[in-house]
Write a protein that holds these residues in place. Structure first.
Motif, PDB file in Angstrom:
ATOM      1  N   LEU A  72     -20.114 -58.807  35.480  1.00 55.96           N
ATOM      2  CA  LEU A  72     -20.810 -57.525  35.461  1.00 55.96           C
ATOM      3  C   LEU A  72     -20.355 -56.675  34.279  1.00 55.96           C
ATOM      4  N   VAL A  73     -19.067 -56.695  33.992  1.00 51.58           N
ATOM      5  CA  VAL A  73     -18.528 -55.939  32.858  1.00 51.58           C
ATOM      6  C   VAL A  73     -19.223 -56.379  31.574  1.00 51.58           C
ATOM      7  N   ASP A  74     -19.356 -57.690  31.386  1.00 51.97           N
ATOM      8  CA  ASP A  74     -20.014 -58.211  30.183  1.00 51.97           C
ATOM      9  C   ASP A  74     -21.499 -57.888  30.172  1.00 51.97           C
ATOM     10  N   ALA A  75     -22.168 -58.117  31.291  1.00 53.84           N
ATOM     11  CA  ALA A  75     -23.617 -57.933  31.360  1.00 53.84           C
ATOM     12  C   ALA A  75     -24.046 -56.478  31.241  1.00 53.84           C
ATOM     13  N   GLU A  76     -23.268 -55.581  31.829  1.00 47.07           N
ATOM     14  CA  GLU A  76     -23.645 -54.167  31.877  1.00 47.07           C
ATOM     15  C   GLU A  76     -23.016 -53.328  30.767  1.00 47.07           C
ATOM     16  N   GLY A  77     -22.132 -53.912  29.986  1.00 45.12           N
ATOM     17  CA  GLY A  77     -21.458 -53.139  28.947  1.00 45.12           C
ATOM     18  C   GLY A  77     -20.523 -52.089  29.517  1.00 45.12           C
ATOM     19  N   VAL A  78     -19.808 -52.431  30.574  1.00 42.89           N
ATOM     20  CA  VAL A  78     -18.895 -51.503  31.229  1.00 42.89           C
ATOM     21  C   VAL A  78     -17.766 -51.134  30.266  1.00 42.89           C
ATOM     22  N   THR A  79     -17.483 -49.838  30.172  1.00 42.16           N
ATOM     23  CA  THR A  79     -16.449 -49.360  29.258  1.00 42.16           C
ATOM     24  C   THR A  79     -15.216 -48.824  29.968  1.00 42.16           C
ATOM     25  N   CYS A  80     -15.323 -48.595  31.279  1.00 44.22           N
ATOM     26  CA  CYS A  80     -14.210 -47.997  32.019  1.00 44.22           C
ATOM     27  C   CYS A  80     -14.125 -48.568  33.425  1.00 44.22           C
ATOM     28  N   VAL A  81     -12.910 -48.577  33.933  1.00 42.39           N
ATOM     29  CA  VAL A  81     -12.669 -48.914  35.332  1.00 42.39           C
ATOM     30  C   VAL A  81     -11.705 -47.877  35.885  1.00 42.39           C
ATOM     31  N   PHE A  82     -11.924 -47.512  37.123  1.00 44.01           N
ATOM     32  CA  PHE A  82     -11.067 -46.525  37.757  1.00 44.01           C
ATOM     33  C   PHE A  82     -10.324 -47.141  38.930  1.00 44.01           C
ATOM     34  N   SER A  83      -8.997 -47.149  38.820  1.00 41.66           N
ATOM     35  CA  SER A  83      -8.166 -47.592  39.931  1.00 41.66           C
ATOM     36  C   SER A  83      -7.954 -46.399  40.856  1.00 41.66           C
ATOM     37  N   GLU A  84      -7.269 -46.639  41.953  1.00 43.25           N
ATOM     38  CA  GLU A  84      -6.926 -45.570  42.880  1.00 43.25           C
ATOM     39  C   GLU A  84      -5.449 -45.705  43.218  1.00 43.25           C
ATOM     40  N   PRO A  85      -4.734 -44.586  43.308  1.00 46.93           N
ATOM     41  CA  PRO A  85      -3.292 -44.660  43.556  1.00 46.93           C
ATOM     42  C   PRO A  85      -2.935 -45.272  44.905  1.00 46.93           C
ATOM     43  N   VAL A 139     -11.534 -52.337  28.009  1.00 46.58           N
ATOM     44  CA  VAL A 139     -12.018 -51.371  28.983  1.00 46.58           C
ATOM     45  C   VAL A 139     -10.931 -50.327  29.251  1.00 46.58           C
ATOM     46  N   TYR A 140     -11.320 -49.053  29.231  1.00 47.10           N
ATOM     47  CA  TYR A 140     -10.406 -47.970  29.565  1.00 47.10           C
ATOM     48  C   TYR A 140     -10.096 -48.032  31.059  1.00 47.10           C
ATOM     49  N   ILE A 141      -8.813 -47.985  31.406  1.00 47.69           N
ATOM     50  CA  ILE A 141      -8.406 -47.978  32.807  1.00 47.69           C
ATOM     51  C   ILE A 141      -7.923 -46.578  33.151  1.00 47.69           C
ATOM     52  N   GLY A 142      -8.670 -45.909  34.008  1.00 47.68           N
ATOM     53  CA  GLY A 142      -8.311 -44.570  34.459  1.00 47.68           C
ATOM     54  C   GLY A 142      -8.001 -44.572  35.943  1.00 47.68           C
ATOM     55  N   VAL A 143      -7.753 -43.401  36.471  1.00 47.48           N
ATOM     56  CA  VAL A 143      -7.463 -43.257  37.898  1.00 47.48           C
ATOM     57  C   VAL A 143      -8.431 -42.246  38.489  1.00 47.48           C
ATOM     58  N   GLU A 145     -12.340 -37.741  34.680  1.00 45.82           N
ATOM     59  CA  GLU A 145     -12.212 -39.180  34.394  1.00 45.82           C
ATOM     60  C   GLU A 145     -13.515 -39.751  33.840  1.00 45.82           C
ATOM     61  N   ILE A 146     -14.631 -39.389  34.430  1.00 47.28           N
ATOM     62  CA  ILE A 146     -15.915 -39.892  33.931  1.00 47.28           C
ATOM     63  C   ILE A 146     -16.193 -39.332  32.548  1.00 47.28           C
ATOM     64  N   GLN A 147     -15.877 -38.076  32.352  1.00 49.32           N
ATOM     65  CA  GLN A 147     -16.075 -37.445  31.032  1.00 49.32           C
ATOM     66  C   GLN A 147     -15.195 -38.138  29.990  1.00 49.32           C
ATOM     67  N   HIS A 148     -13.963 -38.460  30.336  1.00 47.60           N
ATOM     68  CA  HIS A 148     -13.083 -39.175  29.409  1.00 47.60           C
ATOM     69  C   HIS A 148     -13.655 -40.562  29.096  1.00 47.60           C
ATOM     70  N   CYS A 149     -14.187 -41.201  30.095  1.00 45.00           N
ATOM     71  CA  CYS A 149     -14.823 -42.501  29.902  1.00 45.00           C
ATOM     72  C   CYS A 149     -15.993 -42.381  28.924  1.00 45.00           C
ATOM     73  N   THR A 150     -16.814 -41.372  29.113  1.00 47.47           N
ATOM     74  CA  THR A 150     -17.966 -41.141  28.224  1.00 47.47           C
ATOM     75  C   THR A 150     -17.481 -40.899  26.792  1.00 47.47           C
ATOM     76  N   ASP A 151     -16.421 -40.129  26.647  1.00 46.45           N
ATOM     77  CA  ASP A 151     -15.895 -39.808  25.317  1.00 46.45           C
ATOM     78  C   ASP A 151     -15.298 -41.017  24.613  1.00 46.45           C
ATOM     79  N   THR A 152     -14.869 -42.032  25.365  1.00 43.57           N
ATOM     80  CA  THR A 152     -14.262 -43.218  24.746  1.00 43.57           C
ATOM     81  C   THR A 152     -15.306 -44.251  24.344  1.00 43.57           C
ATOM     82  N   MET A 153     -16.556 -44.031  24.717  1.00 45.52           N
ATOM     83  CA  MET A 153     -17.617 -44.994  24.398  1.00 45.52           C
ATOM     84  C   MET A 153     -17.911 -45.005  22.914  1.00 45.52           C
TER      85      MET A 153
END
Length: 146
Positions: free
Chosen positions: A80-93, A109-113, A138-146
């Motif tokens: 899915l990451v390859d097919a959709e061009g995913v740029t970020c993933v968010f883990s959870e503490p 891929v940017y890894i955020g929380v 987090e989503i805004q940071h993801c958008t900015d890293t694209m």
């Protein structure tokens, strides 16, 4: 139940509604450029947030329960990451970060929380606003890293 204070309760409710509407408008404006941002969440817990603010997760690592994803699920997410061009993933503490590292460790891929429980936030009247702002950040940071 407390007619003597009914007017006070109604005024508080109206003020609270106005504050929620202002928060939602602010978040929508902040995430206006994030509609096309492709990200993966750890588990599928954000549909209401996504729908209200016009962002959409491409998928989730874990589907519903607290068990670790199977090797097949990990492979599906990697595809899915390859097919959709995913740029970020968010883990959870609350969950093991090694799962995210296993899926995304060798990628750009940017890894955020994204913490739906707000574990690190201060309890009090501003908790809900802080929680939503933290997720939007987090989503805004993801958008900015694209």
């Amino acid at each position: 139940m407390d007619p003597d204070n009914a007017a006070h309760y109604r005024a508080n409710a109206a003020q609270g509604q106005q504050e929620l509407e202002a928060l939602e408008q602010d978040l929508k404006e902040r995430l206006a450029n994030s509609e096309q941002t492709r990200f993966i969440v750890f588990h599928d817990a954000y549909q209401y947030f996504e729908k209200a603010l016009g962002v959409t997760a491409a998928g989730a690592i874990s589907i519903g329960d607290a068990s670790s994803p199977s090797p097949r699920r990990i492979e599906t997410i990697q595809q899915l990451v390859d097919a959709e061009g995913v740029t970020c993933v968010f883990s959870e503490p609350q969950f093991n970060p090694q799962i995210v590292d296993t899926v995304f460790g060798d990628t750009d891929v940017y890894i955020g929380v994204m913490d739906p429980l707000g574990v690190g936030l201060t309890l009090g009247a501003g908790l809900y606003d802080a929680l939503l702002n933290q997720m939007a950040d987090e989503i805004q940071h993801c958008t900015d890293t694209m």
